[in-house]
Every structure is written in structure tokens, then in C-alpha cells.
Enzyme design. Structure first.
Site, PDB file in Angstrom:
ATOM      1  N   ARG A  36      24.998  86.584 135.720  1.00  0.00           N
ATOM      2  CA  ARG A  36      25.725  87.620 136.455  1.00  0.00           C
ATOM      3  C   ARG A  36      27.199  87.264 136.617  1.00  0.00           C
ATOM      4  O   ARG A  36      28.060  88.143 136.592  1.00  0.00           O
ATOM      5  CB  ARG A  36      25.066  87.857 137.808  1.00  0.00           C
ATOM      6  CG  ARG A  36      23.806  88.709 137.699  1.00  0.00           C
ATOM      7  CD  ARG A  36      23.192  89.064 139.018  1.00  0.00           C
ATOM      8  NE  ARG A  36      22.177  90.107 138.830  1.00  0.00           N
ATOM      9  CZ  ARG A  36      21.322  90.487 139.765  1.00  0.00           C
ATOM     10  NH1 ARG A  36      21.357  89.918 140.958  1.00  0.00           N
ATOM     11  NH2 ARG A  36      20.441  91.433 139.520  1.00  0.00           N
ATOM     12  N   LYS A 197       0.998  97.927 137.088  1.00  0.00           N
ATOM     13  CA  LYS A 197       0.422  99.067 137.778  1.00  0.00           C
ATOM     14  C   LYS A 197       1.128 100.374 137.434  1.00  0.00           C
ATOM     15  O   LYS A 197       2.351 100.442 137.427  1.00  0.00           O
ATOM     16  CB  LYS A 197       0.480  98.854 139.298  1.00  0.00           C
ATOM     17  CG  LYS A 197      -0.387  97.696 139.785  1.00  0.00           C
ATOM     18  CD  LYS A 197      -0.318  97.577 141.307  1.00  0.00           C
ATOM     19  CE  LYS A 197      -1.222  96.458 141.808  1.00  0.00           C
ATOM     20  NZ  LYS A 197      -1.173  96.349 143.288  1.00  0.00           N
ATOM     21  N   GLY A 353      13.449  92.802 135.289  1.00  0.00           N
ATOM     22  CA  GLY A 353      13.334  91.353 135.401  1.00  0.00           C
ATOM     23  C   GLY A 353      12.418  90.705 134.386  1.00  0.00           C
ATOM     24  O   GLY A 353      12.810  89.779 133.662  1.00  0.00           O
ATOM     25  N   GLY A 376      16.434  96.923 139.748  1.00  0.00           N
ATOM     26  CA  GLY A 376      16.068  98.183 140.396  1.00  0.00           C
ATOM     27  C   GLY A 376      16.940  99.348 140.003  1.00  0.00           C
ATOM     28  O   GLY A 376      16.459 100.476 139.856  1.00  0.00           O
TER      29      GLY A 376
END
Length: 395
Positions: A36, A197, A353, A376
């Protein structure tokens, strides 16, 4: 989307508040990944080189609006200086007289990092008063933290309403890559979606089936789709409560001419551990005492053949439990094929990620068109949601 960039903007002598993402991983007080900071450096180098006084803002971890010394940005600021190869300043606050004095002492080209913005509860509440206090230290605002752009916080959205605001070069690169992948993509366009999921990626799947021509579903979420069609999955992870949802998604995909590609075989084991006894079985017939932990070779072959006809590919999620050998095999094979297709002109964009970790393990990050480290924000963009930190930069 038309958004304001730094192109043609005069910054010499200006106090520029630069929203960055310095939320790097720390272990035992040491930074374990400088990615980053390295991705941020081009914007800092450009602004500083053009004579701006660069004042860096960032959150770090989750201090819940209180000062937590272990979450100070001081060591991160030192690491940023090493990445930039120069001395930079640090102030242990982001508002108030100490900041004002440090900013007043800056010369053109200087870089100053302010303390963790989340030490103030008003940051996450997008408090106008906090945004106004911080804004007094700058004359213009540059947001280079796409990874935080899905949050309407004081330093991602609030300040941009108070000062002339622009996208930094990393933000610009992210937005351009995502627009190329989902906004106005070269077709055919496909997406690979993995994960454990369906429930965590419902919005993503619902949006993608209206945008892409091919949707590859891997990971444990594929089990739910197969079980919804009557497949025997043994002890494999799946979500019985979402069987009807899976059928609805498949029906909607068909209505939008989106082909869904599901596994036709699995690598299974009776135990989830490193290097256990395994076997390859049809996806419709996992033994009662076994669990699917990776897609099989026939499935991998089918996916590789399918992506050869694509001009654009988005990848979010591995095909199997890639962290545990030998269940990385399908993801590694697919990664090599994606890299080769990219070499031949396909646009490939990856993010999330686990995806970044898998691509790094495969050694192909540099060969893809773009790999987002935004987490996100990347996922919410793929879900078709408006990102507050981006919307406020639109022209």
C-alpha cells in the site's frame, strides 16, 4: 464516470491534504507488507515534485474513536519515508495547534503525515465539525484511498465537500481498471467468483449476471448451487437455506444470456488438512464421508477453455482452499492460464484479499492488467454500489 483528476491542476505552493490508506499489516510492531505504501508513492512523488506541501491523512486499524498508542501511524510514517527514500514529518494528531504549527513550517515539496484519523469518533461518523477542522490545514484535497472510498467518513467524503477535490493517481488507476472491466468492457466479458458462502456475495452475483457473458462460480459457494440441483455433496460446506436463491440466480442469469459455469468434478478428502489422502470425483457424487476442497482437473480444463474466448476477465475469489496443499492446484493452473491470456491481449482485473494472496502465490500479479488491493471497496464496486468517496469526486 467523469471524475476530477490531477491532470492540469496547479499544486505548486499549495497545501494538499492527501487521503491515503496507510492501514498496512503489522506483526510484532513490524510492517509485513509495504504494497500500500509503494502504490501510494507515485502520487506523493508527483505532488511533492511539483512543489506541493503534501499533508497525508489516513486511518489505521479500529481504535473506536479513542487514542490507542499501538495504532499510531508513527511507525508507518517512518516506513513511508523509507519507501520514498526521503525524510518526512509526523505529527501525533490530525487537528489542533501542533498540526497548524507543523504545516506552517512546511516548505514546498515537504511531506507530513498526520496521526490516525480514527482516534476521533467524528471520523467514522463523517462529522462536519471534524472535517472542517482538518480541512483548515489544506487548500485542496486529493483522495488516493480507493480502498476506503466505500465509507462516507470525514476524511474520505466530508473534506471533499469543503475543498477542491481530486482523485490521486492510485485512485485514478483503480477507477480506470474497474471501468474497463465492468463499465464499458471489451466483450465477451467474464467473471470468476469464488469464496465460501453465497450469502456473502449475493449482491455481487446478482449484479454480475446482468453485466457479464460468462460467470464461473468456484470455491465452496459452488457447492450450494450444485446442491440446489440435487447433487450429493457429502460433508462439503454449503448453505441449504439458499438453495432457492441459487436457483433464482441461475434463472436470472439465463434471462440475461449469462452462462454460468459450475464444477463438474472435485478434489475431495475425508479431512481438511495439509496433504491428506484425496480423490477426484464427479461434482454430483461426493462420497458421504468426504468434502470438496478444490475443483477437479476437468473443471479447470473447462474454465481455461472458456476464458480463451474472453476479451475481459474479472477475478474475485479462489477456486478451492488454496492456502492448504494440495488444494491450490486448480487456482494455480487457472492463474497461469489467465496470465497467458493477458499476455495475448485479454484485459484481466483481480481483487479481494484471498484473490490477491492467491495471485501472489501464483506469481502472476505483474502479468495481470490490474490487481486491486482495495478489498471491500473493490467488492462493493463489483456489486454495482455507489462509493461515497468516489461519487464526491465526479465532475
Amino acid at each position: 464516470m467523469a471524475y476530477r483528476t490531477l491532470d492540469g491542476v496547479a499544486v505548486a505552493g499549495k497545501r494538499v491534504l492527501l487521503r491515503a490508506d496507510l492501514n498496512v499489516p503489522l506483526r510484532d510492531g513490524r510492517i509485513t507488507d509495504l504494497t500500500r505504501l509503494e502504490r501510494l508513492s507515485p502520487t506523493i512523488v508527483e505532488l511533492s515534485g511539483k512543489g506541493a506541501k503534501v499533508i497525508v491523512l489516513s486511518h489505521f486499524d479500529r481504535p473506536q474513536g479513542k487514542r490507542v498508542e499501538s495504532m499510531s501511524l508513527r511507525p508507518v510514517a517512518a516506513a513511508l519515508g523509507e519507501v520514498l527514500g526521503r525524510a518526512i514529518g509526523f505529527v501525533d494528531d490530525c487537528v489542533g495547534e501542533p498540526v497548524a504549527r507543523a504545516v506552517a513550517a512546511m516548505r514546498n515539496g515537504d511531506v507530513l503525515v498526520l496521526e490516525n484519523t480514527r482516534f476521533y469518533a467524528g471520523e467514522e461518523a463523517n462529522d462536519v465539525a471534524l472535517a472542517t477542522l482538518i480541512a483548515t490545514h489544506g487548500e485542496m484535497f486529493v483522495n488516493d484511498a480507493f480502498s476506503a472510498a466505500h465509507r462516507a467518513h470525514a476524511t474520505t467524503e466530508g473534506i471533499a465537500r469543503l475543498l477542491p477535490a481530486y482523485a490521486g493517481r492510485l485512485m485514478q488507476a483503480e477507477l480506470d481498471a474497474l471501468n474497463a472491466a465492468l463499465g464499458t468492457p471489451a466483450r465477451p466479458v467474464g467473471a470468476i467468483v469464488g469464496g465460501s458462502k453465497v450469502s456473502t456475495k449475493l449482491d455481487l452475483l446478482t449484479n454480475l449476471i446482468t453485466k457479464v457473458d460468462l460467470l464461473v462460480i468456484g470455491g465452496a459457494m459452488a457447492n450450494t448451487f450444485l446442491a440446489a440441483q440435487g447433487a450429493e455433496l457429502g460433508k462439503s460446506l454449503q448453505e441449504p437455506a439458499l438453495h432457492q436463491t441459487a436457483r433464482d440466480i441461475m434463472a436470472a442469469a439465463a434471462a440475461h444470456d449469462c452462462q454460468i459455469l459450475l464444477p463438474v468434478d472435485f478434489v475431495v478428502s475425508e479431512t481438511f488438512a495439509a496433504n491428506p489422502a484425496t480423490q477426484v470425483v464427479p461434482a454430483q457424487a461426493v462420497p458421504a464421508n468426504a468434502m470438496a476442497l478444490d475443483v477437479g482437473p476437468a473443471t479447470t480444463d473447462a474454465i481455461i477453455q472458456a476464458i480463451k474466448r474472453l476479451k475481459t476477465l474479472i477475478w474475485n475469489g479462489p477456486l478451492g482452499a488454496f492456502e492448504t496443499p494440495p488444494f491450490e492446484a486448480a487456482t494455480m493452473r487457472l492463474a497461469a492460464a489467465v496470465a497467458a491470456a493477458t499476455d495475448s491481449g485479454m484485459i484481466s482485473v483481480g481483487g479481494g484479499g484471498d484473490t490477491v494472496a492467491a495471485l501472489k502465490q501464483a506469481g502472476i500479479i505483474e502479468r495481470m492488467t490490474y490487481v486491486s488491493s482495495a478489498g471491500g471497496a473493490f467488492l462493493e464496486w463489483m456489486e454495482g454500489k455507489a462509493l461515497p468517496g468516489v461519487a464526491v469526486l465526479t465532475a
